[in-house]
Design a protein around this motif. Structure first.
Motif, mmCIF file in Angstrom:
data_model
loop_
_atom_site.group_PDB
_atom_site.id
_atom_site.type_symbol
_atom_site.label_atom_id
_atom_site.label_comp_id
_atom_site.label_asym_id
_atom_site.label_seq_id
_atom_site.Cartn_x
_atom_site.Cartn_y
_atom_site.Cartn_z
ATOM 1 N N VAL A 1 0.812 -1.220 0.000
ATOM 2 C CA VAL A 1 0.000 0.000 0.000
ATOM 3 C C VAL A 1 0.847 1.272 0.000
ATOM 4 O O VAL A 1 0.604 2.181 -0.800
ATOM 5 C CB VAL A 1 -0.989 -0.006 1.184
ATOM 6 C CG1 VAL A 1 -1.629 1.365 1.360
ATOM 7 C CG2 VAL A 1 -2.069 -1.059 0.958
ATOM 8 N N PRO A 2 1.869 1.412 0.882
ATOM 9 C CA PRO A 2 2.678 2.634 0.840
ATOM 10 C C PRO A 2 3.337 2.854 -0.523
ATOM 11 O O PRO A 2 3.412 3.993 -1.011
ATOM 12 C CB PRO A 2 3.732 2.395 1.934
ATOM 13 C CG PRO A 2 3.082 1.438 2.875
ATOM 14 C CD PRO A 2 2.265 0.529 2.006
ATOM 15 N N THR A 3 3.804 1.777 -1.141
ATOM 16 C CA THR A 3 4.436 1.904 -2.458
ATOM 17 C C THR A 3 3.426 2.338 -3.497
ATOM 18 O O THR A 3 3.705 3.210 -4.338
ATOM 19 C CB THR A 3 5.066 0.559 -2.872
ATOM 20 O OG1 THR A 3 6.049 0.184 -1.908
ATOM 21 C CG2 THR A 3 5.736 0.679 -4.236
ATOM 22 N N ILE A 4 2.235 1.745 -3.465
ATOM 23 C CA ILE A 4 1.194 2.099 -4.426
ATOM 24 C C ILE A 4 0.784 3.558 -4.272
ATOM 25 O O ILE A 4 0.666 4.299 -5.255
ATOM 26 C CB ILE A 4 -0.020 1.177 -4.245
ATOM 27 C CG1 ILE A 4 0.347 -0.263 -4.626
ATOM 28 C CG2 ILE A 4 -1.205 1.656 -5.088
ATOM 29 C CD1 ILE A 4 -0.703 -1.275 -4.234
ATOM 30 N N ILE A 5 0.574 3.998 -3.026
ATOM 31 C CA ILE A 5 0.187 5.389 -2.792
ATOM 32 C C ILE A 5 1.307 6.338 -3.220
ATOM 33 O O ILE A 5 1.058 7.379 -3.844
ATOM 34 C CB ILE A 5 -0.181 5.606 -1.315
ATOM 35 C CG1 ILE A 5 -1.469 4.850 -0.974
ATOM 36 C CG2 ILE A 5 -0.359 7.091 -1.012
ATOM 37 C CD1 ILE A 5 -1.893 4.966 0.469
ATOM 38 N N GLY A 6 2.544 5.975 -2.900
ATOM 39 C CA GLY A 6 3.666 6.825 -3.307
ATOM 40 C C GLY A 6 3.780 6.935 -4.810
ATOM 41 O O GLY A 6 4.011 8.031 -5.352
ATOM 42 N N LEU A 7 3.613 5.809 -5.508
ATOM 43 C CA LEU A 7 3.674 5.838 -6.971
ATOM 44 C C LEU A 7 2.513 6.645 -7.522
ATOM 45 O O LEU A 7 2.686 7.456 -8.444
ATOM 46 C CB LEU A 7 3.651 4.405 -7.509
ATOM 47 C CG LEU A 7 3.690 4.250 -9.029
ATOM 48 C CD1 LEU A 7 4.939 4.900 -9.620
ATOM 49 C CD2 LEU A 7 3.632 2.768 -9.410
ATOM 50 N N ALA A 8 1.322 6.432 -6.970
ATOM 51 C CA ALA A 8 0.153 7.176 -7.436
ATOM 52 C C ALA A 8 0.352 8.684 -7.284
ATOM 53 O O ALA A 8 0.043 9.467 -8.183
ATOM 54 C CB ALA A 8 -1.087 6.730 -6.668
ATOM 55 N N ALA A 9 0.891 9.091 -6.135
ATOM 56 C CA ALA A 9 1.092 10.518 -5.881
ATOM 57 C C ALA A 9 2.090 11.137 -6.835
ATOM 58 O O ALA A 9 2.041 12.345 -7.105
ATOM 59 C CB ALA A 9 1.550 10.724 -4.440
#
Length: 349
Positions: free
Chosen positions: A285-293
């Motif tokens: 989740v942190p990686t996905i949110i970071g990539l999304a941002a």
């Protein structure tokens, strides 16, 4: 030349690189996922962290995670710090365990399609390179063979090691996608309106008929639409055009005001997609949110597709029909990946 939004330019893909039967679903799933990332990124930037986090959390809770997805560190290329990201996408005909490897070193998965997704450092462009499944390469510890044998022989780690050795660039994340997910994603969106370039009836049952112009497709119809090639005199060439029409329809629906304004619809879509995905454990989740941002895509024009240059077809010493690596183009390709210069390489082709 590398193209925009899914068109494969002849100079790059060549005769041997025509799309195969299930490549459509893998690519469409990829485009949809990148669209979700772009949407989530916009939500974060706009203050909608809860919305973006919900999308990422749904994705994380529905996907299957691949333990030990990567080969030993000592076997991997040294990364050049550019800030770019490489994601290896494996299209499979089974949702079996990609790391079920017994004493013989075999897996219960078979790789139908390979794509390497390169997200550049400024997150404004994504380059999707298809790798022909019959490409004749060195598979570490197994000699030369078709690249799609790597998954069966050594699971996800051997696929990663094979691609990294071929291109000289490290892979950051891995995703395995079952092509049947296309139907679920389309249904989760309530169907999509596809502008078909031509009218046709599918050769394979249940013989769907599509008119030239707008067709509202449910999941089963979308899958049939994307897979058909036998109905056309130009076979794969028309199928590519149809696939691009479907991609535009799905992306348009994902990015539509009605979908974006409906968190439940977006969550349902991501959940439907996630059920057909397996990803490495670090793609959390942190990686996905970071990539999304960090995503700054400017619509479909920011997504560029091409097929790894090939040296034409041939026959191996043991009589297999194979696709040869274009050794003359390989060096430039390796350099472009290592230094985040795929855009520059495209301009020279």
């Amino acid at each position: 030349m590398i193209s925009h939004a899914g068109h494969l330019e002849p100079h790059w893909h060549g005769r041997a690189a025509q799309p195969r039967r299930r490549r459509s679903a893998l690519f469409i799933a990829l485009i949809a996922f990148l669209s979700v990332l772009a949407v989530a990124g916009g939500a974060i930037v706009g203050g909608g962290l809860l919305y973006a986090g919900s999308v990422a959390s749904t994705f994380s809770s529905t996907v299957k995670h691949i333990p030990n997805a990567f080969p030993p560190a000592a076997t991997r290329p040294v990364a050049v710090s550019t800030g770019a990201m490489n994601i290896l996408l494996i299209g499979s005909d089974s949702r079996g365990d990609p790391t079920t490897i017994g004493a013989t070193g075999t897996s219960n998965q078979r790789s139908d399609t390979l794509m390497l997704v390169h997200i550049d450092a400024d997150r404004r462009n994504v380059y999707v390179m298809s790798i022909m499944r019959d490409l004749w390469v060195q598979i570490p510890g197994n000699g030369t063979a078709k690249i799609n044998a790597a998954l069966a022989w050594g699971g996800t780690p051997l696929v990663v090691q094979t691609v990294e050795q071929l291109l000289g660039t490290p892979i950051d994340h891995v995703a395995i996608i079952d092509f049947q997910g296309l139907a679920g994603m389309t249904d989760a969106l309530g169907g999509v309106d596809v502008d078909s370039p031509v009218g046709f009836t599918t050769v394979l049952k249940p013989h769907y008929t599509f008119v030239k112009g707008i067709n509202h497709l449910d999941g089963s119809q979308a899958l049939a639409f994307a897979r058909e090639r036998y109905a056309f005199p130009t076979a794969d060439y028309q199928r590519v055009a149809d696939q691009q029409a479907l991609i535009r329809a799905i992306v348009s629906k994902v990015l539509s005001r009605s979908t974006l304004a409906d968190p439940a619809a977006m969550t349902a879509f991501v959940g439907a997609m996630g059920r057909y995905l397996s990803v490495d454990e670090k793609f959390d989740v942190p990686t996905i949110i970071g990539l999304a941002a960090s995503m700054r895509l400017d619509g479909a024009s920011s997504i560029h597709t091409f097929t790894m240059p090939t040296g034409g077809t041939g026959t191996s010493a043991d009589g297999q029909s194979i696709v040869n690596v274009d050794q003359n183009s390989l060096s430039a390709l390796r350099t472009a990946y290592a230094h985040d210069q795929l855009g520059t390489l495209a301009q020279t082709q």
